[in-house]
Write a protein that holds these residues in place. Structure first.
Motif, PDB file in Angstrom:
ATOM      1  N   SER A 351       0.830  -1.203   0.000  1.00 41.93           N
ATOM      2  CA  SER A 351       0.000   0.000   0.000  1.00 41.93           C
ATOM      3  C   SER A 351       0.867   1.257   0.000  1.00 41.93           C
ATOM      4  O   SER A 351       0.576   2.222  -0.714  1.00 41.93           O
ATOM      5  CB  SER A 351      -0.914  -0.011   1.227  1.00 41.93           C
ATOM      6  OG  SER A 351      -1.668   1.174   1.308  1.00 41.93           O
ATOM      7  N   ASP A 352       1.961   1.238   0.773  1.00 44.65           N
ATOM      8  CA  ASP A 352       2.843   2.409   0.851  1.00 44.65           C
ATOM      9  C   ASP A 352       3.530   2.681  -0.479  1.00 44.65           C
ATOM     10  O   ASP A 352       3.654   3.836  -0.901  1.00 44.65           O
ATOM     11  CB  ASP A 352       3.901   2.201   1.946  1.00 44.65           C
ATOM     12  CG  ASP A 352       3.305   2.227   3.345  1.00 44.65           C
ATOM     13  OD1 ASP A 352       2.172   2.742   3.492  1.00 44.65           O
ATOM     14  OD2 ASP A 352       3.949   1.723   4.280  1.00 44.65           O
ATOM     15  N   ILE A 353       4.000   1.637  -1.149  1.00 43.32           N
ATOM     16  CA  ILE A 353       4.675   1.820  -2.436  1.00 43.32           C
ATOM     17  C   ILE A 353       3.705   2.346  -3.479  1.00 43.32           C
ATOM     18  O   ILE A 353       4.044   3.225  -4.286  1.00 43.32           O
ATOM     19  CB  ILE A 353       5.296   0.488  -2.911  1.00 43.32           C
ATOM     20  CG1 ILE A 353       6.445   0.090  -1.972  1.00 43.32           C
ATOM     21  CG2 ILE A 353       5.803   0.613  -4.338  1.00 43.32           C
ATOM     22  CD1 ILE A 353       7.590   1.074  -1.942  1.00 43.32           C
ATOM     23  N   LYS A 354       2.478   1.859  -3.455  1.00 43.25           N
ATOM     24  CA  LYS A 354       1.477   2.343  -4.400  1.00 43.25           C
ATOM     25  C   LYS A 354       1.194   3.821  -4.169  1.00 43.25           C
ATOM     26  O   LYS A 354       1.063   4.610  -5.120  1.00 43.25           O
ATOM     27  CB  LYS A 354       0.187   1.524  -4.253  1.00 43.25           C
ATOM     28  CG  LYS A 354      -0.865   1.859  -5.310  1.00 43.25           C
ATOM     29  CD  LYS A 354      -2.048   0.911  -5.210  1.00 43.25           C
ATOM     30  CE  LYS A 354      -3.075   1.207  -6.308  1.00 43.25           C
ATOM     31  NZ  LYS A 354      -4.228   0.276  -6.245  1.00 43.25           N
ATOM     32  N   LEU A 355       1.109   4.226  -2.904  1.00 45.96           N
ATOM     33  CA  LEU A 355       0.892   5.635  -2.574  1.00 45.96           C
ATOM     34  C   LEU A 355       2.086   6.479  -3.008  1.00 45.96           C
ATOM     35  O   LEU A 355       1.921   7.591  -3.524  1.00 45.96           O
ATOM     36  CB  LEU A 355       0.670   5.770  -1.065  1.00 45.96           C
ATOM     37  CG  LEU A 355       0.417   7.199  -0.538  1.00 45.96           C
ATOM     38  CD1 LEU A 355      -0.847   7.790  -1.170  1.00 45.96           C
ATOM     39  CD2 LEU A 355       0.308   7.188   0.979  1.00 45.96           C
ATOM     40  N   LEU A 356       3.301   5.964  -2.800  1.00 45.06           N
ATOM     41  CA  LEU A 356       4.506   6.688  -3.210  1.00 45.06           C
ATOM     42  C   LEU A 356       4.533   6.880  -4.720  1.00 45.06           C
ATOM     43  O   LEU A 356       4.856   7.979  -5.209  1.00 45.06           O
ATOM     44  CB  LEU A 356       5.743   5.915  -2.747  1.00 45.06           C
ATOM     45  CG  LEU A 356       7.102   6.492  -3.174  1.00 45.06           C
ATOM     46  CD1 LEU A 356       7.306   7.876  -2.586  1.00 45.06           C
ATOM     47  CD2 LEU A 356       8.237   5.547  -2.767  1.00 45.06           C
ATOM     48  N   ILE A 357       4.225   5.833  -5.470  1.00 41.13           N
ATOM     49  CA  ILE A 357       4.195   5.930  -6.934  1.00 41.13           C
ATOM     50  C   ILE A 357       3.186   6.991  -7.366  1.00 41.13           C
ATOM     51  O   ILE A 357       3.461   7.832  -8.243  1.00 41.13           O
ATOM     52  CB  ILE A 357       3.826   4.558  -7.555  1.00 41.13           C
ATOM     53  CG1 ILE A 357       4.966   3.559  -7.352  1.00 41.13           C
ATOM     54  CG2 ILE A 357       3.506   4.709  -9.035  1.00 41.13           C
ATOM     55  CD1 ILE A 357       6.189   3.822  -8.165  1.00 41.13           C
ATOM     56  N   ASN A 358       2.026   6.980  -6.735  1.00 44.44           N
ATOM     57  CA  ASN A 358       0.975   7.955  -7.073  1.00 44.44           C
ATOM     58  C   ASN A 358       1.449   9.379  -6.807  1.00 44.44           C
ATOM     59  O   ASN A 358       1.272  10.281  -7.632  1.00 44.44           O
ATOM     60  CB  ASN A 358      -0.282   7.645  -6.250  1.00 44.44           C
ATOM     61  CG  ASN A 358      -1.518   8.288  -6.834  1.00 44.44           C
ATOM     62  OD1 ASN A 358      -1.543   9.496  -7.043  1.00 44.44           O
ATOM     63  ND2 ASN A 358      -2.544   7.490  -7.075  1.00 44.44           N
ATOM     64  N   SER A 359       2.077   9.604  -5.666  1.00 45.19           N
ATOM     65  CA  SER A 359       2.555  10.935  -5.292  1.00 45.19           C
ATOM     66  C   SER A 359       3.643  11.430  -6.241  1.00 45.19           C
ATOM     67  O   SER A 359       3.595  12.571  -6.726  1.00 45.19           O
ATOM     68  CB  SER A 359       3.081  10.906  -3.859  1.00 45.19           C
ATOM     69  OG  SER A 359       3.661  12.142  -3.503  1.00 45.19           O
ATOM     70  N   LEU A 360       4.626  10.573  -6.530  1.00 45.45           N
ATOM     71  CA  LEU A 360       5.726  10.970  -7.411  1.00 45.45           C
ATOM     72  C   LEU A 360       5.230  11.208  -8.834  1.00 45.45           C
ATOM     73  O   LEU A 360       5.701  12.132  -9.516  1.00 45.45           O
ATOM     74  CB  LEU A 360       6.812   9.890  -7.405  1.00 45.45           C
ATOM     75  CG  LEU A 360       7.614   9.759  -6.099  1.00 45.45           C
ATOM     76  CD1 LEU A 360       8.525   8.538  -6.160  1.00 45.45           C
ATOM     77  CD2 LEU A 360       8.433  11.014  -5.862  1.00 45.45           C
ATOM     78  N   TYR A 361       4.293  10.393  -9.270  1.00 46.68           N
ATOM     79  CA  TYR A 361       3.763  10.560 -10.635  1.00 46.68           C
ATOM     80  C   TYR A 361       3.066  11.921 -10.774  1.00 46.68           C
ATOM     81  O   TYR A 361       3.254  12.629 -11.767  1.00 46.68           O
ATOM     82  CB  TYR A 361       2.784   9.430 -10.948  1.00 46.68           C
ATOM     83  CG  TYR A 361       2.243   9.479 -12.365  1.00 46.68           C
ATOM     84  CD1 TYR A 361       2.977   8.963 -13.422  1.00 46.68           C
ATOM     85  CD2 TYR A 361       0.989  10.037 -12.647  1.00 46.68           C
ATOM     86  CE1 TYR A 361       2.497   8.998 -14.719  1.00 46.68           C
ATOM     87  CE2 TYR A 361       0.498  10.082 -13.936  1.00 46.68           C
ATOM     88  CZ  TYR A 361       1.260   9.566 -14.973  1.00 46.68           C
ATOM     89  OH  TYR A 361       0.777   9.619 -16.254  1.00 46.68           O
TER      90      TYR A 361
END
Length: 457
Positions: A351-361
């Motif tokens: 869940s954290d990695i998915k949120l990080l990807i979303n934020s950076l994108y």
């Protein structure tokens, strides 16, 4: 005026030094991977994990011990029944009574050399789990190495383009100082002709002082950026960077990067392997509830050793701990709870990695849009300053408007450089989170990229 000349002379000499050598991002990357101490340490870590796995595999092999000794004891080991002759003399034993009734079982000096061989037959699965755990630990070390390599590459991108940004900023600031210096000279001539006022001269002197300060600050930033990049790549030579700050309007969808992260993110892979390692640890402690069975054999050569002792032996042995204060039970329970803990962490990590990807994108897209928008501002400022310079030459515009237009253009150029720089850094961070940092060169070398280069005219 003397300060201005010194500043311009310093930056000119600096550019001359830069022109003597060049360094692309690809070349900087190769230098970093060859010399960076953090990356070197991960190679030893991976090698150590590989050796531990090989050591675990050796648990399947027989253990052979060689023993040897030469022994000198206090006296011979013997059985002496000569004192019984007096008791037996009444019997007609004839010549037997004349013999020596002392038999030496073991001389006081003897030696031997031999070998013991033990081979595990059954250990409750402990060896199999140990080998699997060692293999998983090697995979974890590989993932950690990949993670450090990718984070170090992101650091390289950040520092490489930080130096490129600093170099470009110096060029822009120097161009402003040169333009204002020339304009100041023009104003002084106009004042002498009665076509300008002292207020115009004071205004440009004030703005020139600000421009000189900004150029001085840019030079200081350039020095720090150069030191930071040198620290990362392990070299201290000054070089002209040949990979300029860039942006590309073609970026894949968010789903694309999320799928890449699920497959390639090293942190997710490490958590998964930690879960598998915890599972094997449960199996290792479960094996403590089973007996250990081994086959064994031994033999060798002797010197002056009694013939009563056998020269070789074979057998099967078993070992089982019946009770050890419930230590075995508690360790097994702790291993199971650790496995459940890692399972929960794995769910949270995804869940954290998915949120990080979303934020950076989202940051990448925002920086991209901002960079494109600023190009319109730069085009407008460029055209506006040309109009104001022409109008000033014809006497229909004031020096203030020319100076303000020059400053506005420089501000827009610096802002676009910073925006494109943010795009590059955020793109590197996004690719690192997706586990594919090496794909950064596909964007920097793409035919669709737009380079941010401000050439001095």
């Amino acid at each position: 005026m003397r300060f201005t000349v010194l500043l311009l002379l310093f930056t000119t000499l600096f550019d001359t030094a830069l022109a003597q050598s060049s360094l692309s991002l690809q070349e900087a990357s190769e230098m970093m991977f060859a010399t960076n101490s953090k990356i070197e340490s991960t190679e030893y870590q991976t090698l150590a994990a590989k050796r531990n796995r090989q050591a675990a595999i050796s648990l399947f092999s027989p253990t052979i011990n060689i023993r040897s000794a030469w022994v000198h004891t206090q006296k011979d080991l013997a059985v002496d029944i000569n004192p019984l002759k007096g008791v037996l003399s009444s019997f007609d034993l004839g010549a037997l009574l004349g013999l020596d009734w002392k038999y030496t079982i073991q001389p006081r000096n003897f030696g031997f050399i031999g070998a013991d061989i033990t081979m595990p037959i059954f250990t409750g699965g402990k060896i199999i789990s140990a080998v699997r755990a060692a293999a998983i630990s090697e995979q974890i070390a590989t993932d950690q190495s990949k993670s450090i390599r990718q984070s170090t590459f992101t650091e390289l991108v950040e520092r490489y383009f930080a130096l490129s940004l600093a170099q470009s900023a110096v060029k822009v600031r120097r161009k402003v100082v040169e333009g204002m210096t020339k304009h100041q000279s023009d104003i002084e001539q106009l004042i002498a002709q009665g076509m300008a006022t002292k207020a115009d001269a004071l205004y440009i002197k004030y703005k020139l002082s600000e421009a000189e300060q900004e150029l001085s600050t840019a030079i200081s930033s350039l020095t720090l950026a150069h030191q930071a990049l040198s620290s990362t790549i392990g070299g201290d030579s000054i070089a002209q960077l040949t990979t300029p700050i860039f942006f590309t309007p073609i970026i894949e969808s968010l789903d694309y990067f999320e799928e890449l992260a699920e497959q390639n993110n090293s942190q997710l892979s490490q958590v998964e392997h930690q879960r598998r390692l915890a599972k094997e640890n449960v199996a290792i402690h479960r094996a403590d509830f089973f007996p250990e069975i081994v086959a064994m054999a031994g033999g060798g050569f002797t010197r002056h050793v009694t013939d009563i002792l056998p020269r070789w032996a074979v057998g099967v042995g078993a070992n089982f701990t019946l009770f050890n204060g419930l230590k075995r039970e508690y360790q097994y329970s702790a291993a199971k709870n650790t496995y459940k803990q890692v399972e929960a962490l794995e769910k949270g990590a995804k869940s954290d990695i998915k949120l990080l990807i979303n934020s950076l994108y989202n940051k990448v897209i925002a920086s991209l849009n901002h960079t494109i928008t600023l190009q319109k501002s730069i085009d407008f400022c460029t055209e506006y300053i040309q109009l104001q310079q022409s109008a000033f030459a014809e006497g229909v515009a004031t020096s203030t408007t020319v100076i303000d237009a020059t400053i506005a253009l420089a501000a827009s150029q610096i802002e676009q450089l910073e925006s494109a720089y943010n795009f590059d850094i955020e793109l590197a961070q996004l690719l690192e989170a997706a586990g594919v940092s090496e794909q950064f060169f596909q964007y920097s070398d793409s035919n669709t990229k737009h380079q941010i280069v401000y050439e001095e005219r």
